[in-house]
Every structure is written in structure tokens, then in C-alpha cells.
Design an enzyme around this catalytic site. Sequence first.
Site, mmCIF file in Angstrom:
data_model
loop_
_atom_site.group_PDB
_atom_site.id
_atom_site.type_symbol
_atom_site.label_atom_id
_atom_site.label_comp_id
_atom_site.label_asym_id
_atom_site.label_seq_id
_atom_site.Cartn_x
_atom_site.Cartn_y
_atom_site.Cartn_z
ATOM 1 N N ASP A 114 0.863 -1.196 0.000
ATOM 2 C CA ASP A 114 0.000 0.000 0.000
ATOM 3 C C ASP A 114 0.894 1.238 0.000
ATOM 4 O O ASP A 114 2.081 1.155 0.359
ATOM 5 C CB ASP A 114 -0.910 0.021 1.231
ATOM 6 C CG ASP A 114 -1.909 1.188 1.175
ATOM 7 O OD1 ASP A 114 -2.700 1.257 0.222
ATOM 8 O OD2 ASP A 114 -1.883 2.047 2.087
ATOM 9 N N SER A 115 0.308 2.368 -0.388
ATOM 10 C CA SER A 115 1.051 3.618 -0.334
ATOM 11 C C SER A 115 1.457 3.938 1.110
ATOM 12 O O SER A 115 2.424 4.649 1.337
ATOM 13 C CB SER A 115 0.188 4.750 -0.884
ATOM 14 O OG SER A 115 -0.997 4.843 -0.117
ATOM 15 N N TYR B 278 -0.643 8.577 -2.401
ATOM 16 C CA TYR B 278 -0.606 8.368 -3.849
ATOM 17 C C TYR B 278 -1.810 9.030 -4.535
ATOM 18 O O TYR B 278 -1.767 9.317 -5.738
ATOM 19 C CB TYR B 278 -0.644 6.871 -4.172
ATOM 20 C CG TYR B 278 0.676 6.127 -4.064
ATOM 21 C CD1 TYR B 278 1.781 6.662 -3.393
ATOM 22 C CD2 TYR B 278 0.809 4.867 -4.642
ATOM 23 C CE1 TYR B 278 2.975 5.950 -3.308
ATOM 24 C CE2 TYR B 278 2.001 4.158 -4.565
ATOM 25 C CZ TYR B 278 3.085 4.701 -3.896
ATOM 26 O OH TYR B 278 4.257 3.989 -3.820
ATOM 27 N N GLY B 279 -2.880 9.204 -3.764
ATOM 28 C CA GLY B 279 -4.163 9.675 -4.326
ATOM 29 C C GLY B 279 -4.070 10.861 -5.264
ATOM 30 O O GLY B 279 -4.656 10.858 -6.340
ATOM 31 N N CYS C 202 -4.047 -1.478 -2.482
ATOM 32 C CA CYS C 202 -4.204 -0.025 -2.601
ATOM 33 C C CYS C 202 -4.989 0.223 -3.884
ATOM 34 O O CYS C 202 -4.566 -0.220 -4.963
ATOM 35 C CB CYS C 202 -2.815 0.619 -2.687
ATOM 36 S SG CYS C 202 -2.842 2.388 -3.038
ATOM 37 N N ASN C 203 -6.121 0.885 -3.748
ATOM 38 C CA ASN C 203 -6.955 1.121 -4.927
ATOM 39 C C ASN C 203 -6.269 2.032 -5.934
ATOM 40 O O ASN C 203 -6.371 1.835 -7.136
ATOM 41 C CB ASN C 203 -8.287 1.744 -4.512
ATOM 42 C CG ASN C 203 -9.202 0.733 -3.878
ATOM 43 O OD1 ASN C 203 -9.933 0.044 -4.558
ATOM 44 N ND2 ASN C 203 -9.134 0.599 -2.558
ATOM 45 N N THR C 204 -5.566 3.044 -5.418
ATOM 46 C CA THR C 204 -4.931 4.009 -6.312
ATOM 47 C C THR C 204 -3.865 3.307 -7.160
ATOM 48 O O THR C 204 -3.795 3.498 -8.376
ATOM 49 C CB THR C 204 -4.327 5.167 -5.492
ATOM 50 O OG1 THR C 204 -5.316 5.607 -4.547
ATOM 51 C CG2 THR C 204 -3.926 6.317 -6.382
ATOM 52 N N GLU D 145 -4.620 9.587 8.211
ATOM 53 C CA GLU D 145 -3.183 9.439 8.484
ATOM 54 C C GLU D 145 -2.745 10.315 9.655
ATOM 55 O O GLU D 145 -1.764 10.022 10.324
ATOM 56 C CB GLU D 145 -2.363 9.780 7.232
ATOM 57 C CG GLU D 145 -2.597 8.821 6.079
ATOM 58 C CD GLU D 145 -1.410 7.902 5.798
ATOM 59 O OE1 GLU D 145 -0.276 8.296 6.071
ATOM 60 O OE2 GLU D 145 -1.642 6.783 5.304
ATOM 61 N N CYS E 143 -11.142 2.769 -1.028
ATOM 62 C CA CYS E 143 -9.821 3.202 -0.577
ATOM 63 C C CYS E 143 -9.583 2.433 0.711
ATOM 64 O O CYS E 143 -10.451 2.414 1.602
ATOM 65 C CB CYS E 143 -9.790 4.703 -0.312
ATOM 66 S SG CYS E 143 -8.250 5.242 0.477
ATOM 67 N N HIS F 108 -7.881 2.956 3.192
ATOM 68 C CA HIS F 108 -7.828 3.751 4.425
ATOM 69 C C HIS F 108 -9.230 3.939 5.044
ATOM 70 O O HIS F 108 -9.356 4.121 6.245
ATOM 71 C CB HIS F 108 -7.296 5.154 4.134
ATOM 72 C CG HIS F 108 -5.808 5.244 4.043
ATOM 73 N ND1 HIS F 108 -5.088 4.666 3.038
ATOM 74 C CD2 HIS F 108 -4.911 5.882 4.837
ATOM 75 C CE1 HIS F 108 -3.800 4.944 3.213
ATOM 76 N NE2 HIS F 108 -3.665 5.679 4.297
#
Length: 291
Positions: free
Chosen positions: A25-26, A57-58, A88-90, A173, A207, A209
Site C-alpha cells: 500500500d502507499s 498516492y491519491g 491499494c486502490n490508487t 493518516e 480506498c 484507508h
Amino acid sequence: MNHSVDTGWFLFLVMQQTAPIGVFDSGYGGLTVLKEIVTALPEYDYCYLGDNARAPYGPRSFDTVYHYTLEAVQWFFAQGCALVVLACNTASAKALRTIQQKDLPRIAPDKRVLGVIRPTTEIIGQFSQTGHIGILGTNGTVTSNSYPIEIAKFYPQLKVYQEACPMWVPLIENGEYNQAGADYFVQKHLDHLLGQSPDIDAILLACTHYPLLMDKIRQFLPKQVQVIAQGEIVAKSLATYLQRHLAIAEKCSKGGQIRFCTTDDAANFDHQAAIFFGKGVTSEQVDLIHS
Ligand code: DGL
């Protein structure tokens, strides 16, 4: 019995290299997915990598997300991993296809990289009665249009509405996900999404997160709207994948160990990661380019 053949076969098995399943993941979000994967498949070893030094990353361009993700994938391969999950979706939206189609055949034809979008879109239709689905994601995921495109392949009749929530990852975050300050941004984006169609009855948190905001999201939604997190979906899909792809499964080591890695400060990572993973973790800092 021919012992030399037997011994040769044994040596072949011993020498065959196995390594953990890579989960990427980012930053911290992929830990919400790893948690479910470990619950579903506790026997495997895992190596988690959060690219915290370069997160989020978004908001980044296609090119940047692709290059960062490819560097991470190559790092996993250098650790011996035969299978990497982009949790990670992005990264799944902006890098996975190019890595699968262009890079893998060239750099590692025997290895596999999977994402989170395909397993989710395969079953998303099951969650809606009205046929109107909402997608909440980062700018990158939403502007890539990956969800509407992939959902149309499996459920062409579904109507898909998207909303980018650029403030949600920073709120999460920075530990503000359960504070009053988060209310404004959560309500704002849910209102925008529901404003696109009053018939939306299922919303995907696209996402990794966002599950941390689950309580707040529920607070601002009508009761009949279902909220879908991806962790369990991805975990089930990975279990099925490993059953169907024995050649890859055999290259994944089994010992129930998890190695946590971050590209930024390890002590910071450990503090935050525990919130996402649900229990304490001890990580090490790694250098993707020079290790
Ligand atoms: N967790 C990532 C995802 O699923 C996004 C976080 C970021 O913007 O880096 O899309």
C-alpha cells in the site's frame, strides 16, 4: 523403490524457493486488507510494505503512481516474493494493468501481481437491490474511472456514481478520523454522492484507508444504505486464487510470520500501523531503490 529418483525429488522440493506473499500500500491503508487476509489465510507468511515516505498516492499522476508501484513490486521480487497483492486502490487503478501486461512478461514471467479492484467489482452487484451503487475513493481512483469500467463488465445494468474524497486520507493518516473535525468532510462527500442519486443503496469504500472512518460514515448515512469495505472481499478472492493457482501457491511460504516494512521512519509506522492492523506491529525501514 528407486531411491535416487526419490532423493532427487526430495532435493528439488527442498531447493524450490518459497517466500512470503507481498502486500503493498502507499501507506497504512493496506493493513486493513492484510488483517482480513491473515484471518482468512493464517498459514501463509506475509511481507507488508507501506511506501509511507511517498504517500499519499491519491493526488499523484498516473506516471508517478506507476513508477512508485513498479519500484515496490520489484523490491518484493528482490525479496523472493512470487505473489504480490496491491492492497491499494490508487495503485491498482493506475499501475496494475501496465505492470501485468508490460512489465511482468519482461521482468518476472513466473510471478504474479494482483489488485483490489477486480475482486470487488466481480461481486459488487450482490450488495444492491436498487441497482444504484456509490463509490468513494481518492482522486486518482475516481478519475481513472476504473470502477465504472470494471463494474460494467460484470454488471452492465448497474448505475455507478463516484465521489472523490481528497481530505479523508490526510485526516486518517493524521489520527483525526474519529474527531469532530472529520465530520465536515465526511458529511460533505456523502452528501455529494447521495446528491447524484437518491436510489443509491450500497456504497463501496474504494480506498483501503476508509474503513477507519466507518463509524462516522454510518452516522451520516440513512440506515438502509449499506457500506462495503474491501478487506474480506479481497481476502476471500485471494484464497480462491491460491486454490486455483497451485504453481503460485507452492512458491508462497507457510509459517504464519508477518514482516512489516516501511519506506519511512519505523517507530512512526509502528505507532500508526497498530490502529489499522488492530494489534501492535514492529517494522523495519527499507530502501526500495538501493536494497
Ligand atoms: N490506501 C490507498 C487506496 O486504497 C490510498 C491512499 C493514498 O492516497 O495514498 O487508494
